[in-house]
Each structure stands twice: as C-alpha cells, then as structure tokens.
Design a protein around this motif. Structure first.
Motif, PDB file in Angstrom:
ATOM      1  N   HIS A  15       0.848  -1.198   0.000  1.00  0.00           N
ATOM      2  CA  HIS A  15       0.000   0.000   0.000  1.00  0.00           C
ATOM      3  C   HIS A  15       0.880   1.243   0.000  1.00  0.00           C
ATOM      4  O   HIS A  15       1.536   1.552   0.994  1.00  0.00           O
ATOM      5  CB  HIS A  15      -0.897  -0.020   1.245  1.00  0.00           C
ATOM      6  CG  HIS A  15      -1.916   1.076   1.309  1.00  0.00           C
ATOM      7  ND1 HIS A  15      -2.891   1.115   2.282  1.00  0.00           N
ATOM      8  CD2 HIS A  15      -2.130   2.178   0.539  1.00  0.00           C
ATOM      9  CE1 HIS A  15      -3.650   2.178   2.113  1.00  0.00           C
ATOM     10  NE2 HIS A  15      -3.195   2.846   1.058  1.00  0.00           N
TER      11      HIS A  15
ATOM     12  N   THR B 160      -0.671   1.765  -5.118  1.00  0.00           N
ATOM     13  CA  THR B 160      -2.114   1.741  -4.856  1.00  0.00           C
ATOM     14  C   THR B 160      -2.626   3.167  -4.670  1.00  0.00           C
ATOM     15  O   THR B 160      -2.844   3.612  -3.536  1.00  0.00           O
ATOM     16  CB  THR B 160      -2.421   0.901  -3.607  1.00  0.00           C
ATOM     17  OG1 THR B 160      -1.653   1.417  -2.504  1.00  0.00           O
ATOM     18  CG2 THR B 160      -2.065  -0.564  -3.809  1.00  0.00           C
TER      19      THR B 160
ATOM     20  N   GLU C   7      -6.106   1.704  -4.344  1.00  0.00           N
ATOM     21  CA  GLU C   7      -6.875   1.828  -3.102  1.00  0.00           C
ATOM     22  C   GLU C   7      -8.252   2.337  -3.507  1.00  0.00           C
ATOM     23  O   GLU C   7      -8.477   3.540  -3.627  1.00  0.00           O
ATOM     24  CB  GLU C   7      -6.214   2.784  -2.109  1.00  0.00           C
ATOM     25  CG  GLU C   7      -6.968   2.839  -0.786  1.00  0.00           C
ATOM     26  CD  GLU C   7      -6.372   3.820   0.211  1.00  0.00           C
ATOM     27  OE1 GLU C   7      -6.972   3.964   1.306  1.00  0.00           O
ATOM     28  OE2 GLU C   7      -5.341   4.451  -0.076  1.00  0.00           O
TER      29      GLU C   7
ATOM     30  N   ASP D  11       1.405   2.540   3.864  1.00  0.00           N
ATOM     31  CA  ASP D  11       0.516   3.578   3.326  1.00  0.00           C
ATOM     32  C   ASP D  11       1.357   4.809   3.005  1.00  0.00           C
ATOM     33  O   ASP D  11       0.949   5.955   3.250  1.00  0.00           O
ATOM     34  CB  ASP D  11      -0.596   3.897   4.323  1.00  0.00           C
ATOM     35  CG  ASP D  11      -1.727   4.731   3.731  1.00  0.00           C
ATOM     36  OD1 ASP D  11      -1.652   5.071   2.528  1.00  0.00           O
ATOM     37  OD2 ASP D  11      -2.685   5.046   4.454  1.00  0.00           O
TER      38      ASP D  11
END
Length: 575
Positions: A343, A373, A414, A530
């Motif tokens: 991610h 993503t 995402e 992330d």
C-alpha cells in the motif's frame, strides 16, 4: 529550547486546522497537512541541521515558503503566520482542536451553528444534547466528546509514540553521554509499544547517581522539576511530557527494567506468582528471604519464576503468563521479516514522489516488492484515478519493471468502498490488477449493522484483496467505525481476503486486539506503510510494534512472504 521535527510538524498541522476552519483553499490546507506529515517523519533533525549552518535537503512538498517557515520555527520556536491566524479566530478555537474526535470540520460546524468557541460552551452544548442534532455528529459523537472532556479534566494527556520518541530518545541519548553511566533504557508503555504514551519512564545504571541526576534535572528542555531524590526524579518537559528517571545498580537492572516496563496488571500476576513460590519480587530483584536469586537481567527474573522471558509488547495480562507456562511463546514478527509493502501512493494521487523514486526508496529499505495503490476517482481532492489514468499507470509500471532491479512493482489501487458496499471502479479494470485494496473514506457514522453489511458486500466483490485501515480510526481525531468486527474478520476468512495493519502513526489500524483475533481466526494481516513519500516507509517500524502487541508472527503476516509465495495468495482473491 531545542526544536524537534515533531514541534515543526505540530505548528504546520495547527496552521492547516485553522485555515480549514477559516474556509481557506483546500489545496493550501492540504499542503500544510502534507508538510506536517513529511517533516514529522523526516529521518534527520531539521533544527539541528539549521543550527549547524547546513542547507536543508530537498524535501518533497516543501517549497521556498515552507522552508522559510521551517527556518523561523527552528530559530525562534514560533511561527508568525500561526500567531496571525490565532488573532483572526477566537482564542479557544485552538483548544477545541485538542479535544480527541474534534477535527477542524467539526470545530467549524460547532462554531458556525452553535457558536461554540470555548471548552465551557462545548461542555454545555454536549450536556444539553444540542450537538447530536448537527449533521455529521449524532448521539455517539456527543458521548465521545463528553468522555474526552472528562479525560481532559483529569489532566491526562497522551502523546503518539513516534512523537514521544523524538523527545525521549534525545533525552536518553543525553544521559548516555554522562560519565559513569552504564545503561539507559526507555521503559514503560513506550517499551511495550503502546500507540500512545502518557509519560516516559527512564531507567539508568550508575555507581554514583549524582552526575546523571544533575544532567537529567538540568536538561535544557525541562520546564519543571517535580521531584528530585538520590536515585529518582521526575520532570515535565516544555512539550508537556512528564519523564521519570530511576537510577539503579547493575545487579538490579533486569528487575528494575521489568518492573518499570509494566504493565501494572502484568506485574501483579508476576508478583502473585512469586508469592505462591515463597519468593519476593520487586524492582531490586527476586528474593528468598534476604538472599537475592535474580535481578541483573530480565531473563533471570522470569526464570526465577519458572517462566521464559516474555517480550515487552505482550505484557498486558492478556494470557501471556498462562501461555508461557504451557510452552514457548510465539516468535513475534520483526521488521526484517517484511519482504514487501502492499500500500503506497505517488504523485499520481496525493503522494510526493514518482513511482521510480518510491520503488528505489523501498528497495534501499530491504523490500523486494512494492504495490502502487493510488486513490480511486471518488476522492477528487487527492486526484484519485479514474479508469483511464489507472490503465496508463499500469503501462508505466510495466515499463519500470523492465528497467528496475532488486524490486518488483505490483499493480494495485486503493479503491473507495461506497456507502452501499460497491467499489469505485468497474470490474473490467479492477480485474487487470495484481491486487485491489478497498478502503472506507466517508460515512463513518453509519449504524453498526449497515456499516457491517457495507464491508461484507465489498469483500464479496470478486476482485477484492485487502481491507485497508479497517476501522478507519485516526488517533486523537476520529474513533473507530462501529461494526461487527468479529463477523468482518470471519467473512474475510471465508472469502479468502486479508486485513491491513496501516503503519501510519495516526492510524495504526488494525488495532492490536483485532490483530490477535485475526490471527486466531486464520486471517493474514498485511503490515503496510501507506507511504505518501519516500520517507514514510520508515513508518513500518510503528506497524511492527502494533503487530507484536497483537501476537502476530511472520507466518501471520501476508507480506512476510516472498513474491513467489505471495502471488498465489493474491490470485486466489481475484476473480
């Protein structure tokens, strides 16, 4: 007073909050938020570099204006721009922003619709039931506000662990340089990797405690000395963090480290165990009568109680002692176990770096694969990708994979989980990806049954792979969504998809307790960064701490597997 990156980040975050309350251009607000995150997680101390006359490195998202502001804050500890904003808004607005769960949007709504501009106004509005009727609030939000006000009245303030680290590690390092000091260790909830800490416990060994006590109480960031004795002292730093120091002889180091690491509940279990064996356990050691049996190391303390050493992250009285009695404790996951990251974001959406730069940064940190993503089209504010842009990015990833060595890029997205549980992009595009990371970015306030149904429907989608930051909580800003999480976890198991542990310090979501449930239910967890910049891969360290608190081993972690073993696991959730 020395200025840490966390101090600069806090000023930028407050500027962003006040600008948002004023209704400033959203892109300007976002620039300050991105700057706060980037600076807060930057690996080198910017104020130290400035003090030494060094030029600041080029930091993504930090242009000339923000660089000037960094210099001003590093030199003075203040921002003239922030002070100007304070004059333009009621003085208590900033205080309201410090109430957990009240972000700038909610503060603005309270101010605009109920004229709430003080803590007293907020308490009165909540107690009278007026807040629940505002759009986007509700009765549960009102109760969260009342609870936050109660905690605030108790004087309890907690710091996110990465923020506390900047102050605690610098102080510990200063004490390590004192002549005659042997070891200095940060204990307490910090060592147990709690996501937030209320204070810092420092443990030091020294033959003569005088010099280290003098250095501790005279440290240039100390605002107040609460107490000082021969072997213990307490201070409050100028940032508001309380720090307690205990100096012990080497012979008691292990016992003291165990005692001051805690938790209190874990220590009570150990003490009762000692008593049942006719022993006495305290911070000085394990004793039979007056004879010391153990104390120099933690291992010796646990062994004297008939136990193997228990990792600090497990010491919460959640069955760890009973497990240790029966056999070996799980070998908890470490940062070295992670083979890739599933991610991250680039300039194509709301990231600060190119795909190539992100890939190279991941590779330098020992990762062998990286999933790109971006956000999907619904999130226009962050330039979410529609089908056309996503397809173009997939072609770019193919080209880069032909050039890059040592790391493989995976094609992902995402994708937004809409209110009805559908996904934000069409099947014919999602089906061409290596993985689909689904995430909720709105309507956090749905009733638990509807929220649960939303997540289950999303996971039933044939191309769904990973549920990102599942509960959507943000520390100090937004509580977890309410849903039947056990049902969600079991549905993931039945569906053959996975849950994410987002390592961003503001998220650390999945929560540690749900990580353990996922482990028990046989659902793999992806520990992801992330990342929105090349520096954010370092956040994986915080995610690992959370995973260890959730009893996860490498076998429980999706991205502990090499790419060859990972691909079949991703493929089984697609189509």
């Amino acid at each position: 007073m020395p200025v840490h990156n966390a101090d600069i980040a806090a000023i930028f975050e407050e500027i962003a909050d006040l600008l948002e309350i004023q209704g400033a251009n959203p892109f300007r607000v976002r620039a300050y938020r991105n700057a706060a995150r980037t600076v807060g997680e930057f690996g080198r101390d910017l104020a130290t570099m400035i003090a030494r006359g060094q030029a600041l490195p080029k930091i993504p998202g930090i242009g000339e204006d923000l660089t000037r502001k960094i210099h001003e804050i590093a030199d003075t500890g203040k921002s003239s721009f922030l002070e100007r904003l304070h004059k333009e808004l009621p003085a208590a607005i900033t205080e309201l922003l410090h109430i957990p769960g009240l972000g700038p949007k909610k503060v603005k709504a309270l101010y605009d619709q109920l004229r709430v501009d003080s803590i007293e106004d907020l308490r009165a509005a909540a107690e009278s039931g007026r807040i629940r009727d505002l759009p986007g609030f509700g009765e549960k939000t009102e109760q969260h506000i009342l609870e936050a006000l109660r905690v605030r009245a108790d004087g309890t303030r907690r710091f996110k662990r990465p923020v506390a680290a900047q102050y605690a590690e610098a102080l510990a390092q200063a004490l390590r340089r004192v002549p005659g000091v042997g070891r200095v260790e940060i204990a307490g909830s910090y060592r147990r990797c709690r996501e937030t800490v209320g204070d810092i416990d420092l443990l030091a060994t020294a033959g003569d405690s005088g010099p280290v006590m003098a250095r501790f109480t005279g440290y240039d960031e100390v605002a107040e000395v609460l107490s000082r004795g021969e072997t213990r002292a307490s201070v409050v730093l100028k940032c508001g963090l309380q720090v307690d120091l205990r100096v012990v002889p080497e012979a008691s180091y292990g016992a003291a480290l165990a005692y001051f690491t805690g938790s209190k509940a874990h220590n009570i279990v150990l003490r009762r165990r000692a008593q049942a064996r006719g022993l006495k356990l305290n911070e000085y050691g394990v004793f039979r009568g007056e004879r010391a049996l153990a104390g120099e190391t933690e291992e010796s303390v646990y062994a004297a109680l008939g136990l193997p050493w228990i990792p600090p992250e497990l010491r919460e009285d959640r069955g760890e002692v009973e497990w240790a009695e029966r056999g070996p404790l799980p070998e908890l996951v470490t940062r070295a176990d992670l083979k890739g990251d599933l991610h991250c974001h680039t300039k194509a959406s709301d990231g600060a770096n190119s795909i190539r730069e992100m890939a190279e940064a991941a590779r330098t940190r020992g990762l062998t694969y990286l999933a790109i993503t971006e956000h999907s089209q619904r999130l226009r504010m962050v330039h979410g990708l529609d089908s056309t842009r996503l397809l173009k990015q997939m072609d770019e990833i193919d080209r880069l994979n032909a050039e890059l060595t040592g790391i493989v890029l995976l094609k992902g997205i995402e994708v937004d989980i809409l209110e009805d549980g559908s996904l934000d992009l069409p099947d014919d595009v999602l089906g061409r990806l290596d993985l689909v990371v689904g995430a909720v970015h709105g309507r956090f306030d749905l009733p638990p049954a509807k929220q649960t149904a939303r997540l289950l429907k999303a996971m039933d989608h044939p191309h769904f792979t990973i549920l990102a930051h599942p509960t959507t909580r943000e520390l100090d800003r937004r509580p977890p969504m309410e849903a039947d999480w056990l049902r969600v976890i079991r549905h993931a198991r039945g569906r053959g998809c996975y849950l994410e542990l987002d390592s961003q310090p503001d998220r650390l979501d999945l929560l540690d307790t749900w990580c353990r449930v996922a482990k028990e239910e046989g659902v793999l967890v992806a520990i992801d960064s992330d990342a929105h910049s090349v520096h954010d891969f370092d956040d994986l360290e915080w995610g690992i701490g959370q995973a260890r608190r959730g009893w996860l081993t490498a076998a429980d972690v999706l991205n502990s597997r090499g790419l060859e073993a990972l691909r079949p696991l991703l493929a089984r959730t697609l189509g």
